[in-house]
Design a protein around this motif. Structure first.
Motif, PDB file in Angstrom:
ATOM      1  N   ARG A   1      67.284 -19.533  46.244  1.00  0.00           N
ATOM      2  CA  ARG A   1      67.003 -18.524  47.159  1.00  0.00           C
ATOM      3  C   ARG A   1      65.613 -18.866  47.265  1.00  0.00           C
ATOM      4  N   HIS A   2      65.339 -18.727  48.692  1.00  0.00           N
ATOM      5  CA  HIS A   2      63.911 -18.773  49.258  1.00  0.00           C
ATOM      6  C   HIS A   2      63.686 -17.397  49.884  1.00  0.00           C
ATOM      7  N   ALA A   3      62.589 -16.916  49.255  1.00  0.00           N
ATOM      8  CA  ALA A   3      62.075 -15.539  50.011  1.00  0.00           C
ATOM      9  C   ALA A   3      60.703 -15.711  50.472  1.00  0.00           C
ATOM     10  N   ARG A   4      60.207 -15.382  51.649  1.00  0.00           N
ATOM     11  CA  ARG A   4      58.839 -15.499  52.061  1.00  0.00           C
ATOM     12  C   ARG A   4      58.213 -14.397  52.507  1.00  0.00           C
ATOM     13  N   THR A   5      56.872 -13.992  52.247  1.00  0.00           N
ATOM     14  CA  THR A   5      56.269 -13.247  53.003  1.00  0.00           C
ATOM     15  C   THR A   5      55.136 -13.547  53.732  1.00  0.00           C
ATOM     16  N   PHE A   6      55.036 -13.241  54.987  1.00  0.00           N
ATOM     17  CA  PHE A   6      54.030 -13.495  56.154  1.00  0.00           C
ATOM     18  C   PHE A   6      52.820 -12.232  56.069  1.00  0.00           C
ATOM     19  N   ALA A   7      51.713 -12.487  55.996  1.00  0.00           N
ATOM     20  CA  ALA A   7      50.865 -11.157  56.075  1.00  0.00           C
ATOM     21  C   ALA A   7      49.787 -11.909  57.064  1.00  0.00           C
ATOM     22  N   TRP A   8      49.508 -11.116  58.169  1.00  0.00           N
ATOM     23  CA  TRP A   8      48.302 -11.465  59.107  1.00  0.00           C
ATOM     24  C   TRP A   8      47.212 -10.160  59.054  1.00  0.00           C
ATOM     25  N   ALA A   9      45.931 -10.619  59.019  1.00  0.00           N
ATOM     26  CA  ALA A   9      45.259  -9.379  59.171  1.00  0.00           C
ATOM     27  C   ALA A   9      43.944  -9.999  60.119  1.00  0.00           C
ATOM     28  N   ALA A  10      43.792  -9.152  61.030  1.00  0.00           N
ATOM     29  CA  ALA A  10      42.582  -9.807  61.873  1.00  0.00           C
ATOM     30  C   ALA A  10      41.217  -9.969  61.188  1.00  0.00           C
ATOM     31  N   GLY A  11      40.846 -10.978  61.439  1.00  0.00           N
ATOM     32  CA  GLY A  11      39.543 -11.210  60.625  1.00  0.00           C
ATOM     33  C   GLY A  11      39.676 -12.295  59.558  1.00  0.00           C
ATOM     34  N   SER A  12      40.903 -12.262  58.922  1.00  0.00           N
ATOM     35  CA  SER A  12      41.184 -13.191  57.780  1.00  0.00           C
ATOM     36  C   SER A  12      42.309 -13.970  57.956  1.00  0.00           C
ATOM     37  N   GLY A  13      43.223 -14.152  59.118  1.00  0.00           N
ATOM     38  CA  GLY A  13      43.940 -15.017  59.094  1.00  0.00           C
ATOM     39  C   GLY A  13      45.401 -14.679  58.691  1.00  0.00           C
ATOM     40  N   LEU A  14      46.345 -15.794  58.422  1.00  0.00           N
ATOM     41  CA  LEU A  14      47.480 -15.625  57.795  1.00  0.00           C
ATOM     42  C   LEU A  14      47.579 -16.090  56.440  1.00  0.00           C
ATOM     43  N   THR A  15      48.237 -15.284  55.687  1.00  0.00           N
ATOM     44  CA  THR A  15      48.680 -15.634  54.397  1.00  0.00           C
ATOM     45  C   THR A  15      50.307 -15.409  54.229  1.00  0.00           C
ATOM     46  N   ILE A  16      50.555 -16.724  53.663  1.00  0.00           N
ATOM     47  CA  ILE A  16      52.103 -16.920  53.192  1.00  0.00           C
ATOM     48  C   ILE A  16      52.486 -16.963  51.759  1.00  0.00           C
ATOM     49  N   ALA A  17      53.492 -16.240  51.486  1.00  0.00           N
ATOM     50  CA  ALA A  17      53.735 -16.329  50.064  1.00  0.00           C
ATOM     51  C   ALA A  17      55.278 -16.674  49.690  1.00  0.00           C
ATOM     52  N   ASP A  18      55.517 -17.840  49.062  1.00  0.00           N
ATOM     53  CA  ASP A  18      56.882 -18.208  48.892  1.00  0.00           C
ATOM     54  C   ASP A  18      57.510 -18.241  47.412  1.00  0.00           C
ATOM     55  N   ARG A  19      58.643 -18.027  47.175  1.00  0.00           N
ATOM     56  CA  ARG A  19      59.023 -17.878  45.861  1.00  0.00           C
ATOM     57  C   ARG A  19      60.541 -18.379  46.159  1.00  0.00           C
ATOM     58  N   VAL A  20      60.872 -19.349  45.272  1.00  0.00           N
ATOM     59  CA  VAL A  20      62.189 -20.123  45.189  1.00  0.00           C
ATOM     60  C   VAL A  20      62.672 -19.763  43.875  1.00  0.00           C
TER      61      VAL A  20
END
Length: 422
Positions: free
Chosen positions: A317-336
């Motif tokens: 299983r692949h789970a992903r979280t995207f988080a965008w914050a103005a001023g700090s950009g994009l963070t992506i967290a993946d768990r397999v």
């Protein structure tokens, strides 16, 4: 017989040659006869074997022919076309205005069809297409990067159909409001029925995240194995891109453009998220699960997982979280997670205009026309660079680079942060 109504139709389509066409009765009669023969052919051979956008094209052709031509056959084409048109609009346009094949390129084409139908000036026809056209405008505006061109999700390429600005301008000329044809206020946006979510701001930053079904269940031919992928623009320039589409021929290039490896997501055991075969076929399809969208005034968070790799022996299983914050950009967290050890690869495909300036094990600095941005691995994995291909137009292949982190195990965590360097 060549009536004034028919001559007007010829002028509608021939434009600059309207006068010459009207004056040449013999040519006009031959042309009308040919158009009538083609309309009858379409009426008897609706492309039900292909469905999707093909049937909406058929409905448009019959409705136009039946509305613009006179006579019993024309009346029959109009009845059939208009009935089919109403049926297909209800089926093919989702509640958020997105065309159900989830390709911005085909979405553009379908909006074009609705627009030319509305331009005819027939009240009944206008009433049938106008609501869908207005809703489709809003969806298209959200699926447009700051450079004015469409996102290259699924089978999408530049230079095939009208640019978004042209379509939206045509709709405004028909009475659509700025609110209906604009992307909405800056900030987080969503097309939840389609499964697309993202951010847009006044500084030219744009992200679109894909938590969408691969397409309509009975016709996913224009879908790619791209669940939980994304595209990113910074300061008005594309920096992280999908592969696009090069051709529709069975072969290695078509297979690559549809593959998971060609998209900005996680590949497991070198396999696609779904079984992609031939030029348009898909078996054992992946589906998004537990999609959670959390918009904020200064960003958003999107999380989901998909079941595409449950078909493998490891039941991954692949789970992903995207988080965008103005001023700090994009963070992506993946768990397999998997029942046995699997090989995991997560890729970011850089636009050809990007050049790697600095590189360490877990951080890369990239120069692009808008400045510089950094990419960091949030897990223990080392960032590698591999060659990639970008196909923004049919028949075009541009060389670019992909950043990749690799790991193996039964519980693998990885991720990325992407941030503009001021």
């Amino acid at each position: 017989p060549t009536s004034l109504r028919l001559v007007n139709w010829l002028g509608y389509f021939l434009g600059a040659h309207r006068a010459e066409t009207a004056a040449n009765e013999a040519f006009a009669a031959r042309l009308l006869g040919s158009l009538g023969a083609h309309a009858e052919w379409v009426a008897r051979r609706i492309e039900y074997h292909l469905l999707g956008n093909h049937v909406l094209e058929n409905a448009t052709a019959l409705t136009l022919a039946g509305t613009m031509l006179a006579g019993k056959r024309a009346a029959r084409w109009r009845r059939k076309g208009l009935g089919l048109l109403r049926e297909q609009i209800a089926e093919q346009f989702l509640a958020d205005g997105t065309h159900f094949e989830r390709s911005p390129m085909y979405h553009s084409r379908m909006l074009y069809l609705l627009t030319i139908l509305e331009q005819v000036g027939d009240a009944e026809l206008g009433a049938a297409v106008r609501p869908a056209a207005r809703a489709a405008c809003g969806a298209l505006a959200r699926l447009r990067h700051p450079d004015g061109r469409i996102a290259l999700l699924n089978d999408s390429a530049f230079g095939i159909y009208n640019k978004p600005d042209e379509l939206l301008a045509a709709q405004r000329a028909l009475g659509a409001t700025e609110a209906e044809t604009g992307p909405g206020p800056a900030g987080a946006w969503s097309l939840p029925a389609a499964g697309y979510f993202g951010w847009r701001d006044d500084r030219g930053n744009y992200v679109v995240c894909d938590a969408a079904e691969l397409g309509p269940s009975y016709q996913p031919g224009h879908a790619h194995a791209d669940l939980l992928a994304f595209e990113l623009s910074l300061r008005g320039h594309r920096v992280v891109v999908d592969a696009g589409v090069h051709d529709y021929e069975v072969g290695e290039t078509r297979a690559y453009c549809r593959s998971t490896a060609a998209h900005n997501t996680v590949e497991i055991d070198g396999q696609d998220q779904a079984e992609m075969w031939s030029a348009f076929r898909i078996a054992r399809r992946a589906h998004p699960r537990e999609v959670a969208w959390r918009p904020r005034t200064d960003g958003f968070e999107l999380s989901a997982w998909h079941d595409g790799y449950l078909r493998l022996p490891a039941k991954a299983r692949h789970a992903r979280t995207f988080a965008w914050a103005a001023g700090s950009g994009l963070t992506i967290a993946d768990r397999v997670t998997a029942r046995r050890t699997v090989d995991v690869a997560s890729r970011l495909h850089l636009h050809p205009s990007c050049a790697i300036e600095e590189r360490s094990d877990r951080r890369v600095v990239v120069a692009y026309p808008g400045g510089r941005f950094s990419v960091a691995s949030t897990g223990p994995q080392t960032i590698a660079v591999e060659p990639s291909r970008y196909c923004p137009e049919f028949g075009v292949i541009e060389e670019n680079a992909a950043l990749v982190v690799r790991a193996n195990g039964t519980n693998v965590e990885s991720g990325w942060t992407l941030r503009h360097e001021d």
